[in-house]
Scaffold this motif. Structure first.
Motif, PDB file in Angstrom:
ATOM      1  N   GLU A   8      74.560  72.290  11.412  1.00 32.78           N
ATOM      2  CA  GLU A   8      74.082  73.679  11.530  1.00 32.78           C
ATOM      3  C   GLU A   8      72.727  73.890  11.460  1.00 32.78           C
ATOM      4  OE1 GLU A   8      77.598  76.655  10.353  1.00 32.78           O
ATOM      5  OE2 GLU A   8      76.896  75.491   8.764  1.00 32.78           O
ATOM      6  N   ALA A   9      72.298  73.210  10.205  1.00 33.76           N
ATOM      7  CA  ALA A   9      71.059  73.426   9.869  1.00 33.76           C
ATOM      8  C   ALA A   9      69.654  72.626  10.684  1.00 33.76           C
ATOM      9  CB  ALA A   9      70.688  73.144   8.380  1.00 33.76           C
ATOM     10  N   LEU A  10      70.024  71.547  11.344  1.00 36.50           N
ATOM     11  CA  LEU A  10      68.795  70.691  11.547  1.00 36.50           C
ATOM     12  C   LEU A  10      69.128  70.226  13.270  1.00 36.50           C
ATOM     13  CD1 LEU A  10      68.596  68.134   8.642  1.00 36.50           C
ATOM     14  CD2 LEU A  10      67.088  70.094   9.148  1.00 36.50           C
ATOM     15  N   VAL A  11      70.301  70.227  13.556  1.00 44.13           N
ATOM     16  CA  VAL A  11      70.526  69.788  15.002  1.00 44.13           C
ATOM     17  C   VAL A  11      70.200  70.799  16.105  1.00 44.13           C
ATOM     18  CG1 VAL A  11      72.106  68.807  16.675  1.00 44.13           C
ATOM     19  CG2 VAL A  11      71.895  67.776  14.354  1.00 44.13           C
ATOM     20  N   ASP A  12      69.269  70.523  16.979  1.00 49.81           N
ATOM     21  CA  ASP A  12      69.101  71.543  18.027  1.00 49.81           C
ATOM     22  C   ASP A  12      70.094  71.306  19.350  1.00 49.81           C
ATOM     23  OD1 ASP A  12      66.669  72.737  16.974  1.00 49.81           O
ATOM     24  OD2 ASP A  12      65.914  70.814  17.247  1.00 49.81           O
ATOM     25  N   GLU A  13      70.434  70.116  19.393  1.00 51.00           N
ATOM     26  CA  GLU A  13      71.319  69.750  20.627  1.00 51.00           C
ATOM     27  C   GLU A  13      71.997  68.420  20.432  1.00 51.00           C
ATOM     28  OE1 GLU A  13      69.483  69.057  24.573  1.00 51.00           O
ATOM     29  OE2 GLU A  13      67.724  70.044  23.904  1.00 51.00           O
ATOM     30  N   GLU A  14      73.365  68.833  20.971  1.00 51.11           N
ATOM     31  CA  GLU A  14      74.136  67.781  20.828  1.00 51.11           C
ATOM     32  C   GLU A  14      74.503  67.044  22.358  1.00 51.11           C
ATOM     33  OE1 GLU A  14      76.299  69.064  16.963  1.00 51.11           O
ATOM     34  OE2 GLU A  14      77.540  68.762  18.638  1.00 51.11           O
ATOM     35  N   ILE A  15      74.359  65.647  22.328  1.00 56.57           N
ATOM     36  CA  ILE A  15      74.425  65.034  23.774  1.00 56.57           C
ATOM     37  C   ILE A  15      75.377  63.753  23.615  1.00 56.57           C
ATOM     38  CG2 ILE A  15      73.360  63.428  25.362  1.00 56.57           C
ATOM     39  CD1 ILE A  15      70.794  64.854  25.290  1.00 56.57           C
ATOM     40  N   SER A  16      76.398  64.016  24.486  1.00 57.02           N
ATOM     41  CA  SER A  16      77.493  62.737  24.807  1.00 57.02           C
ATOM     42  C   SER A  16      76.790  61.822  25.974  1.00 57.02           C
ATOM     43  CB  SER A  16      78.757  63.308  24.908  1.00 57.02           C
ATOM     44  OG  SER A  16      79.574  62.499  25.506  1.00 57.02           O
ATOM     45  N   ILE A  17      77.181  60.744  25.824  1.00 56.60           N
ATOM     46  CA  ILE A  17      76.821  59.755  27.087  1.00 56.60           C
ATOM     47  C   ILE A  17      78.149  59.581  28.084  1.00 56.60           C
ATOM     48  CG2 ILE A  17      74.815  58.575  26.272  1.00 56.60           C
ATOM     49  CD1 ILE A  17      76.464  56.094  26.178  1.00 56.60           C
ATOM     50  N   GLY A  18      79.253  60.313  27.788  1.00 56.89           N
ATOM     51  CA  GLY A  18      80.347  60.044  28.247  1.00 56.89           C
ATOM     52  C   GLY A  18      81.514  60.471  27.709  1.00 56.89           C
ATOM     53  N   ASP A  19      82.776  60.834  28.420  1.00 58.06           N
ATOM     54  CA  ASP A  19      83.919  61.091  27.564  1.00 58.06           C
ATOM     55  C   ASP A  19      84.649  59.771  27.243  1.00 58.06           C
ATOM     56  OD1 ASP A  19      83.506  63.752  27.945  1.00 58.06           O
ATOM     57  OD2 ASP A  19      84.241  63.784  29.928  1.00 58.06           O
ATOM     58  N   VAL A  72      84.748  57.292  23.236  1.00 57.89           N
ATOM     59  CA  VAL A  72      84.203  57.411  21.784  1.00 57.89           C
ATOM     60  C   VAL A  72      83.708  56.166  21.402  1.00 57.89           C
ATOM     61  CG1 VAL A  72      84.677  57.987  19.255  1.00 57.89           C
ATOM     62  CG2 VAL A  72      85.765  59.210  21.162  1.00 57.89           C
ATOM     63  N   LEU A  73      82.335  55.876  21.066  1.00 57.57           N
ATOM     64  CA  LEU A  73      81.876  54.766  20.596  1.00 57.57           C
ATOM     65  C   LEU A  73      81.719  54.698  19.205  1.00 57.57           C
ATOM     66  CD1 LEU A  73      78.849  55.222  22.951  1.00 57.57           C
ATOM     67  CD2 LEU A  73      80.681  53.519  23.303  1.00 57.57           C
ATOM     68  N   THR A  74      81.492  53.546  18.622  1.00 63.09           N
ATOM     69  CA  THR A  74      81.578  53.309  17.041  1.00 63.09           C
ATOM     70  C   THR A  74      80.375  53.946  16.446  1.00 63.09           C
ATOM     71  OG1 THR A  74      80.456  51.125  17.220  1.00 63.09           O
ATOM     72  CG2 THR A  74      82.709  50.988  17.009  1.00 63.09           C
TER      73      THR A  74
END
Ligand code: ADE
Length: 214
Positions: free
Chosen positions: A122-133, A135-137
């Motif tokens: 909420e406070a710090l992250v501007d964008e969220e990116i996934s490299i694909g559908d 779940v990695l570790t």
């Protein structure tokens, strides 16, 4: 371009930057990449960086304090967006790589465990990116994928500027894929390179390539 990457596992990232095109890009100063260990920012006497989730549930979450301190410090000299790598993010595409390649500053945050305290997002992250559908570790592989895709687009990084424009995602080929590529020898175990590619006839070669996009 200056890139800062925050991770609990710097040693997962560093070898990738020490070879091949990424190394050349760093050596030529096309990009500076700084990898920071989030644990170094922990004020806990045991350098703890995770804790159990309020409300119960499985797994551990990365705590606020080390990440807030790290990002607040980085922001004094890196004014770029903070990008969190997470499977919940927007799926990464070539167009996003191209738009991020125009930035002069980027900060990447790699998550581990079950994720990070929501207050960081909420406070710090501007964008969220996934490299694909899937779940990695953790976010480290995703950060490498995203940084690699961006850095190869920076001016001067690929020896032949044309290879950017001729690659699979360029509008030059209307979103189509590539033509087949061959190198020496012209005959390998009876599998022959098409004659036209050996002909030296550039117009015919261009036509063949256009006709064989796949
Ligand atoms: N972290 C874990 N899985 C991920 C994914 N698919 N993309 C980005 N970051 C991740």
């Amino acid at each position: 371009m200056r890139v800062d990457i925050l991770t609990l596992f710097p040693s997962l990232l560093l070898p990738y930057f020490g070879e091949s095109i990424l190394k050349r890009a760093l050596d030529s100063k096309a990009v500076e990449i700084h990898v920071h260990d989030i644990r170094d920012y922990s004020l806990d006497k045991h350098k703890k960086v995770d804790d159990t989730p309020y409300g119960g549930g499985a797994g551990m979450l990365m705590t606020c304090q080390p990440i807030f301190d790290a990002i607040e410090q980085l922001k004094t000299f890196n004014k770029g967006p903070v990008i969190y790598l997470t499977p919940q993010g927007k799926v990464f595409k070539q167009a996003k790589a191209a738009s991020l390649a125009k930035s002069t500053n980027l900060i990447f945050l790699c998550g581990r465990y079950e994720g990070i305290d929501y207050r960081v997002r909420e406070a710090l992250v501007d964008e969220e990116i996934s490299i694909g559908d899937y779940v990695l570790t953790g976010g480290e592989l995703a950060a490498l994928v995203v940084v690699d895709a961006i850095v190869r687009l920076l001016p001067g990084v690929l020896g032949d500027e044309k290879s950017i424009h001729h690659d699979s995602f360029s509008s030059a080929f209307d979103g189509k894929k590539e033509h087949p590529h061959y190198t020496k020898p012209a005959d390998f175990r009876g599998m022959k390179v098409p004659d036209v590619l050996l002909s030296g006839n550039h117009a015919a070669i261009e036509k063949w390539r256009k006709d064989h996009l796949q």
